[in-house]
Design a protein around this motif. Sequence first.
Motif, PDB file in Angstrom:
ATOM      1  N   PRO A  41      49.604 -10.542  45.086  1.00  0.00           N
ATOM      2  CA  PRO A  41      48.212 -10.271  45.407  1.00  0.00           C
ATOM      3  C   PRO A  41      47.339 -11.467  45.084  1.00  0.00           C
ATOM      4  N   ARG A  42      46.331 -11.692  45.894  1.00  0.00           N
ATOM      5  CA  ARG A  42      45.460 -12.835  45.659  1.00  0.00           C
ATOM      6  C   ARG A  42      44.478 -12.567  44.537  1.00  0.00           C
ATOM      7  N   ASN A  43      44.339 -11.297  44.139  1.00  0.00           N
ATOM      8  CA  ASN A  43      43.361 -10.967  43.112  1.00  0.00           C
ATOM      9  C   ASN A  43      44.040 -10.962  41.745  1.00  0.00           C
ATOM     10  N   GLU A  44      43.934 -12.059  41.017  1.00  0.00           N
ATOM     11  CA  GLU A  44      44.543 -12.163  39.701  1.00  0.00           C
ATOM     12  C   GLU A  44      43.494 -11.900  38.636  1.00  0.00           C
ATOM     13  N   PRO A  45      43.929 -11.614  37.386  1.00  0.00           N
ATOM     14  CA  PRO A  45      42.977 -11.286  36.319  1.00  0.00           C
ATOM     15  C   PRO A  45      42.235 -12.504  35.784  1.00  0.00           C
ATOM     16  N   THR A  46      41.597 -13.247  36.693  1.00  0.00           N
ATOM     17  CA  THR A  46      40.851 -14.429  36.282  1.00  0.00           C
ATOM     18  C   THR A  46      39.358 -14.236  36.428  1.00  0.00           C
ATOM     19  N   GLU A  47      38.962 -13.315  37.307  1.00  0.00           N
ATOM     20  CA  GLU A  47      37.536 -13.083  37.509  1.00  0.00           C
ATOM     21  C   GLU A  47      37.090 -12.005  36.538  1.00  0.00           C
ATOM     22  N   GLY A  48      36.306 -12.374  35.550  1.00  0.00           N
ATOM     23  CA  GLY A  48      35.906 -11.382  34.555  1.00  0.00           C
ATOM     24  C   GLY A  48      34.485 -11.573  34.111  1.00  0.00           C
ATOM     25  N   THR A  49      34.092 -10.701  33.200  1.00  0.00           N
ATOM     26  CA  THR A  49      32.762 -10.783  32.613  1.00  0.00           C
ATOM     27  C   THR A  49      32.916 -10.609  31.123  1.00  0.00           C
ATOM     28  N   ASP A  50      33.691 -11.489  30.511  1.00  0.00           N
ATOM     29  CA  ASP A  50      33.890 -11.415  29.076  1.00  0.00           C
ATOM     30  C   ASP A  50      32.535 -11.526  28.391  1.00  0.00           C
ATOM     31  N   GLY A  51      32.173 -10.464  27.677  1.00  0.00           N
ATOM     32  CA  GLY A  51      30.854 -10.438  27.084  1.00  0.00           C
ATOM     33  C   GLY A  51      29.796  -9.972  28.053  1.00  0.00           C
ATOM     34  N   TRP A  52      30.246  -9.452  29.181  1.00  0.00           N
ATOM     35  CA  TRP A  52      29.302  -8.967  30.199  1.00  0.00           C
ATOM     36  C   TRP A  52      28.371  -7.934  29.597  1.00  0.00           C
ATOM     37  N   VAL A  63      35.037  -6.995  30.282  1.00  0.00           N
ATOM     38  CA  VAL A  63      35.291  -6.306  31.542  1.00  0.00           C
ATOM     39  C   VAL A  63      35.832  -7.317  32.548  1.00  0.00           C
ATOM     40  N   THR A  64      37.022  -7.064  33.067  1.00  0.00           N
ATOM     41  CA  THR A  64      37.635  -7.983  34.022  1.00  0.00           C
ATOM     42  C   THR A  64      38.272  -7.191  35.158  1.00  0.00           C
ATOM     43  N   VAL A  65      38.591  -7.901  36.241  1.00  0.00           N
ATOM     44  CA  VAL A  65      39.382  -7.322  37.321  1.00  0.00           C
ATOM     45  C   VAL A  65      40.822  -7.757  37.090  1.00  0.00           C
ATOM     46  N   ASP A 125      47.659  -6.751  48.731  1.00  0.00           N
ATOM     47  CA  ASP A 125      47.059  -8.078  48.774  1.00  0.00           C
ATOM     48  C   ASP A 125      45.612  -7.923  49.225  1.00  0.00           C
ATOM     49  N   LEU A 126      44.684  -8.028  48.292  1.00  0.00           N
ATOM     50  CA  LEU A 126      43.265  -7.814  48.580  1.00  0.00           C
ATOM     51  C   LEU A 126      42.466  -9.071  48.277  1.00  0.00           C
ATOM     52  N   PRO A 127      41.328  -9.242  48.933  1.00  0.00           N
ATOM     53  CA  PRO A 127      40.464 -10.389  48.626  1.00  0.00           C
ATOM     54  C   PRO A 127      40.006 -10.341  47.172  1.00  0.00           C
ATOM     55  N   LYS A 128      39.755 -11.525  46.610  1.00  0.00           N
ATOM     56  CA  LYS A 128      39.263 -11.575  45.243  1.00  0.00           C
ATOM     57  C   LYS A 128      37.887 -10.913  45.148  1.00  0.00           C
ATOM     58  N   ILE A 129      37.625 -10.345  43.975  1.00  0.00           N
ATOM     59  CA  ILE A 129      36.321  -9.748  43.719  1.00  0.00           C
ATOM     60  C   ILE A 129      36.029  -9.886  42.232  1.00  0.00           C
ATOM     61  N   SER A 130      34.793 -10.186  41.882  1.00  0.00           N
ATOM     62  CA  SER A 130      34.426 -10.312  40.476  1.00  0.00           C
ATOM     63  C   SER A 130      34.202  -8.934  39.882  1.00  0.00           C
ATOM     64  N   ALA A 131      34.207  -8.857  38.566  1.00  0.00           N
ATOM     65  CA  ALA A 131      33.963  -7.579  37.905  1.00  0.00           C
ATOM     66  C   ALA A 131      32.572  -7.047  38.240  1.00  0.00           C
ATOM     67  N   GLN A 132      31.569  -7.967  38.266  1.00  0.00           N
ATOM     68  CA  GLN A 132      30.208  -7.519  38.590  1.00  0.00           C
ATOM     69  C   GLN A 132      30.150  -6.915  39.987  1.00  0.00           C
ATOM     70  N   ASP A 133      30.794  -7.580  40.937  1.00  0.00           N
ATOM     71  CA  ASP A 133      30.755  -7.083  42.312  1.00  0.00           C
ATOM     72  C   ASP A 133      31.529  -5.777  42.457  1.00  0.00           C
ATOM     73  N   LEU A 134      32.604  -5.636  41.707  1.00  0.00           N
ATOM     74  CA  LEU A 134      33.365  -4.392  41.782  1.00  0.00           C
ATOM     75  C   LEU A 134      32.572  -3.239  41.190  1.00  0.00           C
ATOM     76  N   ILE A 135      31.890  -3.493  40.093  1.00  0.00           N
ATOM     77  CA  ILE A 135      31.052  -2.450  39.492  1.00  0.00           C
ATOM     78  C   ILE A 135      29.904  -2.097  40.430  1.00  0.00           C
ATOM     79  N   ALA A 136      29.333  -3.103  41.082  1.00  0.00           N
ATOM     80  CA  ALA A 136      28.272  -2.835  42.055  1.00  0.00           C
ATOM     81  C   ALA A 136      28.802  -2.002  43.213  1.00  0.00           C
TER      82      ALA A 136
END
Length: 419
Positions: free
Chosen positions: A2-13, A216-218, A54-65
């Motif tokens: 999958p292209r969405n790995e646990p790199t897009e996060g909001t540590d301390g979000w 909070v991370t994806v 296999d899904l497009p990347k998305i940030s935690a903020q955008d996923l919560i939105a």
Amino acid sequence: MPRNEPTEGTDGWDGGRSPGRRKAVRYGVPVAVAGVAAATIGLVPAFAGSGSPDLPKISAQDLIAKVAKSDVQQLSGTVRVSTDLGLPSLPGAGAGGFGGAEGGGKGGDGASAAPQNKLMELASGAHTLRVAADGPEKQRVSIVDKAAEYSLVHNGNEVWAYDSGSNTAVHSTAPDGGRHGKQHRAPKDLPGGLKDATPQELAKQALKAAGDTTSVTVDGTAKVAGRDAYQLLIKPKQAASTVGSIRVAVDAANGVPLKFTLTPKSGGAAAVEVGYTNVDFAKPAASTFSFTPPKGAKVVDGDKARAKTPREHGKDTPSHKDVKAFKKDMGGLNVLGKGWTSIATIKGGGSGLPSGKDQGAGGDAGKFLDSIGEKVHGSFGSGRVFSTRLVNALITDHGTVYVGAVDKQALIDAANAAK
């Protein structure tokens, strides 16, 4: 991969400063239901399918939105609820809890069909339920056991609760908030613990805790109930928390939370896991929300029963003055700390739990408590810590209670600081 790995996060979000935060998490599926059934895991497939989509990347903020903007009003499906809090077995909580062999004798007054009486069954075991929703005015949950079925049906201004084990039905009138296009409110008959047992509501409560104490991370993707989903990973930063992580699978297409998993820091199986095993977002048939009591069923008027109770037992109902006096005697309910390590405290009246050294009946009770609670000491004095996989409670010998989803030392430190 999958292209969405646990790199897009909001540590301390901090929950975001966008309108998404102000809206919190607005879940469109108003399924006010809960899992109260015997273990019927074999009836449904496993939660997740093989492989990760296999899904497009998305940030935690955008996923919560995306979750916040989800406005799904119609669905039907099966939900599996598994709870393993490490609680001791409760008397009378075994088979027959639907009002069958053990509870059938109470069916005459509607007790076996009252939603409130299903709450204790949520504390442990595996439960399967079938749910349906069509906007704020129509919801149904059927909780299936091997020997019986419990149903709760909300259709416009009517609410039916039916327990097949005792063949008892309770009919009530829904509050105005559930009609005429107004914002949905759960029927009054539905306790908070029941209405909050869907993946949507559990995810909402978890995301409310997201702040500077939370990461909070994806964390990749998954297949849940045959649908592509992103996995939102919520982890406390506070070391004293007993919560290891919360994982929420979010439907990639419509933002509906499909699965909620809470794992304790101690590891092992999930303490709470609630998720759809199959789900359909099409409009359910109108007949889904129709209910007619079966032939021979005992029908109880829930509205009259509620109105009658205060008149008959009003003398036993505490007045506002009594409640204030009780709070004063108990020292009030206070919350220490913040975030995941908040500790609720209730001051006692100077009389704590009996000790094993006590004589007579009290001594017997003390010996039993010694066998299930760990004796602890500190500058506050002494007491016992009672533990589950998530929640621990310290009861001092002076009767003060400290409870929270924190480890034993955090409770002792709180008691020492409050001395």
